[in-house]
Design a protein around this motif. Structure first.
Motif: not given
Lengths: 475, 475
Positions: A97-99, A123-125, A304-307
């Motif tokens: 999901r991201g660090q 939020l995930i990258t 980038g990221w999605a929220i």
């Protein structure tokens, strides 16, 4: 207002089939020091060939700030800053999901700039918004289903949807973005016989729209979100140009005075001046917002990221796990390293610098357009954000429009495109960004002031004006 | 042998629809110094916040080699090495096939290790092989179509295919990989009524197969490629463990003597000892090979490459352009920086070190298995490559198999998985990797020696043996 429902029924067949991998369930044991973790497919961290990576920034602003230098070691015990992500972790499998440290910074950053309505957002990258949009299409749409897009839009976005066999329907726009009144009318009168299945997804670039440069009016935002709830679709808010919202045309650069509380001043003069995300009205859990560092850092970061609603991001994550796996570890640890050293206030100062830089570029570009482009045939929009401006030409005033070009706007556009090229100016044809290829009612070219220096800009616009003069016989 | 035909007829509907973007055609003008390039959507390189990135390697080997340090500046005029990729280029849009200098190094690397049959092959970067496999599925398969996979396979690979609605059919394997004789029989007798559409794609992990650890026998490779031509399908050769082909079990580490021609010695003792890629027999243009640095550098790099017929890679590229766009620029410039400083010979020395390191780990793991796991119920394969070993258990010898577990192998497996966990050992269940979930005829657990240190390995296998003793009432 409106009931909170989920939109699981809108997921694509593939998203409905896709399950979390059973092997993912083992990761919870990974940090248990008593567990002999023979089950995972992770290569040996001892054999990663990097001891460390370092980065050096440019100066944050012209206030004598030193450059930032960071060195990220492989070993968690050798970190310069507690919130750095050591290479051994950043470059290993896991944390798809991201660090966590980067996610925490980004969530705080989002909370500074957006008052998100939902209390269960996450939020995930991503690997940038182009990847994220492709993934959102896979998440919601089966071939043959309908997606709504602004009547001009980022060409890759429509190309991705078309290739997936989707029915791409154009929404009417004006200089304030999507005409929500016309959209409501279209939805109310939707005819599946002639228009295809009822739309599942609406795609919008609300700020500094690519290619038109226009910005969605604040008054239209709550309406748009309400329509999503009322007519049961999901909105993808692709907002890479959010931080390229510029100063008013002609205004001087926005400078932070020396003797102020930086955070307070930035809140009042930067944060509060920016448009709102659709997430601020999304009580319904129907908006996924896409952000990226492509315009605030650099596109090659592919970060980038999605929220959006947590349960929808879980489905996005399931797709990522079997496709891109995770965002590049170098990008994550380097950009996290910069963020942690800048802090939220430092990053806001960088965003202010960006705002000023783009404002200056746009102002110069527009001044040249006003100087060199004949007002009798050219209309130039005034972008309030983003990197793009459009030059609209009145094709009816081209003397050979009905003769040599058989009253075909695209034929005339191709002719002018070539003429511009021959004179040494490359502009992008508006037809490349058209959602409905049959709607040949506008002759326009997209330009960008983002990466052209003043000399070239002056020369380019002057040449453009001269070709237009000749072509439209204005001399 | 066989006629050279293209396989465009095997492309998916989406790949057939997808065209190169018109905006991509403008890139050819980008380097023209006389062109005012107003048409592109590139942000200003002046506003990339990085002056440089640096990296420091671990020592290449124990021969007193110094560590490598590289610093990559943003500016092409400030490069340490001509073949570095400056940050301004690495972090900008463009070069979505990969940075040309990196591609050139990788092509040379491929040519050292593989004698590729086709004379029109190409290489483009990916975000790792999981992404590349997902992309290959999108490239060739429509929902409902058939993919052949080894009867156990990497769980993400089958999950990606299942979610896309594909008909996943298992190919029988033995300890030498795919049984090509059985495969030929299956293809010859294919019954679309009961088995679904005739297969379009065959997926194989030829070396150090995940999860079984076995390696495809050299004699079967030409047969496999010939079958692809004869029966008209495409092979995806996913080979992340190619460079984890190990020394013979029990052999000492392979050390390069001091007084030899390094390149020549490495050619004879490393390159020539490795198995061949299917590309070496692919006169027909039906093989796409996937490589990655996930096991030679680190997984978080998210950098891999696809090698195959140029026209097929063009289609893959078209998909990348509207999804991941390009591989992360940090990963490309840092890994290219390491490659350029190592050179091909330096990289080969690193690969030799990797080979020795994995050989030692495997040897120790197997010695512990032989010591602690009861031969009367356990069979252990001997992996010649990769990171994995399988412990096969004779379920018929479990005293409660037919009673408490109703003769259901998966129920027994779940029970043993939990027993192992309770004792502090995590092994992966073979059922997680099964292509055909109805084939419950094997009780096995996947382990990995890749990232477990000797102490833990000894303790883990001893515990495993002890649980098996108790469960199978061997005391």
């Amino acid at each position: 207002m409106g009931c909170r429902t989920n939109v699981l029924h809108l997921l694509s067949d593939e998203a409905k089939i896709r399950k979390a991998s059973p092997i993912k369930t083992t990761m919870k044991y990974f940090t248990d020091p008593n567990m002999v973790f023979l089950g995972a497919g992770m290569p040996s961290g001892d054999m990663f060939p990097f001891q460390n990576v370092s980065f050096k920034s440019v100066p944050l602003d012209d206030k004598g700030t030193p450059v930032i230098e960071g060195c990220i070691d492989r070993n968690v015990d050798n970190l310069e800053i507690e919130n750095d992500v050591p290479l051994d972790l950043a470059l290993q499998y896991g944390n798809s999901r991201g660090q966590p440290k980067l996610l925490a910074f980004l969530k705080e950053h989002m909370s500074i700039f957006h008052n998100i309505a939902s209390d269960d957002w996450d939020l995930i990258t991503t690997a940038g918004s182009t990847q994220a949009w492709d993934a959102c299409l896979r998440l919601f749409c089966n071939p043959g289903e309908t997606v709504l897009l602004e009547d001009y839009t980022y060409s890759s976005s429509v190309e991705a949807a078309v290739a997936q066999g989707l029915n791409c329907v154009a929404m009417e726009m004006d200089s304030d973005g999507i005409r929500t009144d016309k959209l409501e009318e279209m939805l109310r009168n939707w005819d599946t016989e002639t228009q295809g299945p009822f739309p599942k997804l609406l795609y919008t670039i609300p700020n500094g729209h690519n290619p038109t440069g226009c910005t969605l009016h604040e008054d239209r935002k709550p309406t748009l979100v309400k329509l999503a709830s009322q007519y049961d679709f999901v909105i993808i808010e692709d907002d890479p140009y959010y931080f390229l919202q510029m100063n008013k045309y002609g205004d001087p650069e926005l400078k932070m005075p020396d003797d102020v509380d930086e955070e307070q001043w930035l809140k009042e003069n930067l944060v509060d001046k920016l448009g709102r995300s659709l997430l601020e009205w999304d009580d319904f859990g129907r908006v996924i917002r896409l952000e990226s560092v492509s315009k605030t850092f650099a596109p090659g970061c592919r970060l980038g990221w999605a929220i959006g609603p947590r349960y929808l991001l879980d489905h996005l994550w399931n797709l990522h796990e079997v496709s891109m796996q995770s965002t590049c570890g170098f990008a994550q640890t380097i950009i996290n390293g910069m963020f942690q050293r800048w802090g939220q206030v430092g990053y806001m100062r960088w965003l202010l610098k960006l705002r000023n830089s783009y404002s200056t570029k746009r102002d110069f570009c527009l001044s040249q357009c006003q100087k060199y482009l004949a007002k009798s045939v050219c209309t130039i929009n005034l972008p309030a954000s983003g990197m793009f401006f459009m030059v609209y030409l009145d094709y009816r005033k081209h003397p050979k429009f009905s003769t040599d070009f058989c009253s075909d706007v695209d034929l005339l556009q191709e002719h002018l495109y070539q003429k511009f090229l021959q004179s040494g100016i490359l502009m992008a044809c508006s037809s490349w960004f058209r959602v409905d290829p049959t709607q040949k009612n506008t002759l326009a070219f997209r330009g960008s002031y983002a990466s052209v220096d003043p000399d070239k800009m002056q020369r380019g616009i002057e040449l453009l004006g001269s070709v237009i003069q000749t072509e439209f016989c204005l001399n």
